[in-house]
Design an enzyme around this catalytic site. Structure first.
Site, PDB file in Angstrom:
ATOM      1  N   SER A 476       0.845  -1.182   0.000  1.00 57.13           N
ATOM      2  CA  SER A 476       0.000   0.000   0.000  1.00 57.13           C
ATOM      3  C   SER A 476       0.892   1.247   0.000  1.00 57.13           C
ATOM      4  CB  SER A 476      -0.967  -0.038   1.183  1.00 57.13           C
ATOM      5  OG  SER A 476      -1.995   0.915   1.034  1.00 57.13           O
ATOM      6  N   ASP A 563      -8.592  -5.134  -6.056  1.00 59.59           N
ATOM      7  CA  ASP A 563      -8.281  -4.115  -5.056  1.00 59.59           C
ATOM      8  C   ASP A 563      -9.157  -2.879  -5.270  1.00 59.59           C
ATOM      9  OD1 ASP A 563      -7.122  -2.251  -3.345  1.00 59.59           O
ATOM     10  OD2 ASP A 563      -5.081  -2.891  -3.792  1.00 59.59           O
ATOM     11  N   HIS A 595      -6.713  -5.836  -1.680  1.00 55.77           N
ATOM     12  CA  HIS A 595      -5.645  -4.986  -1.162  1.00 55.77           C
ATOM     13  C   HIS A 595      -4.765  -5.808  -0.221  1.00 55.77           C
ATOM     14  CE1 HIS A 595      -3.919  -1.034  -0.848  1.00 55.77           C
ATOM     15  NE2 HIS A 595      -3.983  -1.038   0.472  1.00 55.77           N
TER      16      HIS A 595
END
Length: 652
Positions: A476, A563, A595
């Protein structure tokens, strides 16, 4: 220095495979134990009567995606969990009846994300839930009967980002972002939201100030509040007079979690987490129990679940250099009984200690950080290797999140393979006060990145890291930091591993999930507003995509196709730019993930690719890939030739 070859490789599946058991809990009446454990290779919910573990049975039958969380209904008649599809984060709520074993979906809607708005200690069969099935941006509030499934609309929401209810399941507060990028807090009066907020924050306090719930009688509203100070303190506000009383504060860290009295809702203990989590008990009986547990357990420990009479606790214990264990604590009898060990296969494995360290940035900020040294490198247990070693800078996501102290599977794998591992709470990380947090505003790729570079230089200067053998890795925001590291400061890192990291901040902000729209000003104020020329220029300058031709070091990218936060296009864009520039890249796509990785087979496959990638780049050891890809859904889109054994693994 003891040779690393004297220590066995810890198998990947021991660190990233299914736990034997996890997330142990006890029913409110103390008659049942529950936990997560594999059923035919997939994590499901199991229960057993207290004292009769041999009668354990699975009460769910998920055959694809693991169940990763579960909870007991307040009345103890059912167990619930939330689940999405393929990582799309559209979580629905499911219920399993303990008496019949029947399972139903309580929120059977498409493209909907459920959130719990309120629960009660006295109304045991109902909760308030938010559903965005009418409008994907806003959650309408419904009263849901957990036994019958009956749902009643309480409030149609067209403006607010969140709500707070009291123990009677009455809505008391609505929250909305204001023009300053802070939060306005509005009272409910006779079922309607008042026009004028009774409390407000500006942007600098928005992420460090929030209400923390009411007492059962509704007379006290607790706040975690940084207004007029740096670190968030715990306050009790009288709901009639508005008068506030300071309960707790810490000069280095925000007050974090609390333990509440289950009958009154009053705070019994609170925590602050600077380098380690420290609990302070207000209630003398609770203090006595926590203190006694401290005499019985080594390392970190905490409370996971408790019965309604508060006489039985489920307690976790993280010794750091041994697998995490869970116990049943009988407070009346003063006994601590083993429940399970999460990963018993790690018993006796060469697990490494995590060292909390403080690093000073070039402009004087203290960066709370965590260092794990390679197995065999620190025979004197000094917290420093006998000679410099290759290092992986492991960057956390968020960025409005933090790294913490405790067992970390990625730290352990990398240390076992021969690397120092450094995790840095760079500016913008949460928990260290609003000054530290706000020092990151509009600093993506700038001083936020400088903190990471300063940490690498610290490790080199301290004799920990070999300067030309440092990799950067993260997910991320950590994936973004990896891309920024290889584009903005390509001389610092030998290679990078990007997991679901954004490459183009402009397209990242244009594709946020719809339910984040009520909070979009947070992103604009803290990253850059694409609707202004100045903000757009800032976002473009901080986007690694626009400097992809500067990449000179090996790069591994992993992405989940579903995601909702960092779309697949973020990885596709930079891979395409690198291909166009003739720069090698390895790109792994997971069609059934979002994600990050939920499925252990996918996680194991990824870390297999990553450890072999790192071994070639900075010289550690690696468990051969073998057939690790076969149980996973990994698709190697680009660059199989760039990772040792990857092409052969694909041909199996």
């Amino acid at each position: 220095m003891t040779a690393i070859e004297n220590f066995p490789l810890i198998p990947r599946d021991h660190l990233f495979g299914n736990p034997t058991r996890a997330q142990g809990k006890i029913s409110p009446d103390g008659t049942w134990l529950s936990w997560l454990a594999p059923l035919d290779g997939v994590l499901n919910i199991w229960i057993a009567p207290v004292g009769d573990a041999d009668a354990a049975k699975a009460i769910t039958n998920s055959t694809d995606r693991p169940i990763r969380d579960h909870f007991w209904a307040p009345d103890g008649n059912s167990v619930g969990y939330i689940q999405d599809k393929g990582g799309d984060e559209n979580f629905l709520l499911y219920r399993i009846d303990i008496a019949t074993g029947d399972e139903i979906c309580l929120t059977p809607f498409d493209n909907t994300r459920v959130m719990i708005v309120g629960a009660s200690d006295t109304i045991l069969d109902e909760v308030l839930v938010g559903l965005n099935n009418r409008d994907p941006q806003f959650h309408d509030v419904h009263r849901l009967n957990l036994n019958s499934g009956k749902m009643e609309l309480i409030y149609e929401n067209n403006a607010y980002a969140g709500f707070l209810a009291d123990d009677s399941l009455t809505l008391r507060m609505a929250m909305a972002q204001n023009e300053a990028g802070g939060t306005d807090y509005f009272r409910f009066a006779e079922g309607a939201v008042e026009a004028t907020p009774f409390e407000s924050t500006d942007m600098e306090d928005a992420l460090t100030t929030s209400p923390s719930g009411y007492t059962v009688d509704g007379s006290i509203l607790y706040w975690l509040d940084s207004r007029g100070r740096d670190t968030a303190a715990l306050f009790a506000q009288d709901t009639q007079s508005g008068q506030r009383t300071l309960i707790a504060e810490n000069d280095k860290a925000d007050i974090g979690g609390t333990i509440r009295d289950q009958k009154t809702g009053e705070v019994q203990a609170y925590s602050a987490n600077y380098l380690k989590t420290q609990w302070t008990a207000i209630d003398p009986d609770l203090k006595a129990s926590l203190d006694w547990l401290g005499t019985q357990l080594d390392g970190e420990y905490g409370l996971m679940s408790r019965t309604d009479d508060d006489q039985t606790w489920i307690v976790w214990n993280d010794p750091l250099t041994a697998p995490i264990a869970t116990y049943i604590y009988d407070r009346s009898a003063g006994t601590l009984s083993p429940f399970y060990v999460t990963r018993p296969e790690l018993d006796g494995a060469p697990l490494q200690s995590m060292h909390p360290v403080e690093i000073t940035s070039r402009d004087g900020l203290t960066l709370p950080s965590y260092l794990t040294l390679p197995v065999g490198s620190d025979a004197e247990a000094s917290g420093k290797p006998a000679a410099p070693v290759p290092m992986v800078l492991l960057v956390h996501g968020g960025p409005w999140a933090r790294d913490g102290y405790g067992f970390n599977s990625t730290h352990q794998m990398l240390a076992n393979r021969g690397y120092a591992v450094l995790s840095v709470n760079f500016r913008g990380s949460t928990g260290f006060g609003k000054g530290f947090l706000n020092a990151a505003n509009k600093q993506w790729g700038l001083t936020m990145h400088d903190d990471l570079i300063d940490a690498v230089q610290w490790a080199v200067n301290e004799g920990i890291a070999i300067a030309d053998k440092v990799a950067i890795m993260g997910g991320s925001y950590g994936g973004y930091a990896t891309l920024a590291g290889l584009t903005f400061t390509p001389e610092t890192f030998a290679c990078g591993v990007d997991i679901v990291g954004p490459s183009n901040l402009e397209t990242l902000l244009s594709t946020i999930p719809p339910y984040w729209a009520p909070l979009v000003k947070t992103f604009h104020e803290r990253m850059g507003n694409p609707e202004t020329s100045e903000g757009l220029a800032l976002l473009k300058a901080a986007s690694p995509l626009h400097k992809a031709d500067q990449i000179t070091k090996p790069l591994l990218i992993a992405q989940g196709a579903n995601d909702p936060r960092v779309k697949q296009s973020e990885s596709d864009q930079i891979v395409g730019a690198m291909k166009q520039a003739g720069i090698p890249v390895t790109y792994v796509l997971y069609p059934d993930e979002g994600h990050g990785f939920a499925k252990p087979a996918n996680s194991i496959a990824f870390f297999g690719v990553a450890e072999n990638f790192l071994a070639e780049c900075i010289g550690g050891r690696a468990e051969p890939l073998g057939d690790v890809l076969e149980p996973s859904t990994a698709e190697i889109i680009e660059g199989a030739d760039h990772v040792k054994g990857l092409k052969a693994a694909l041909e199996r």
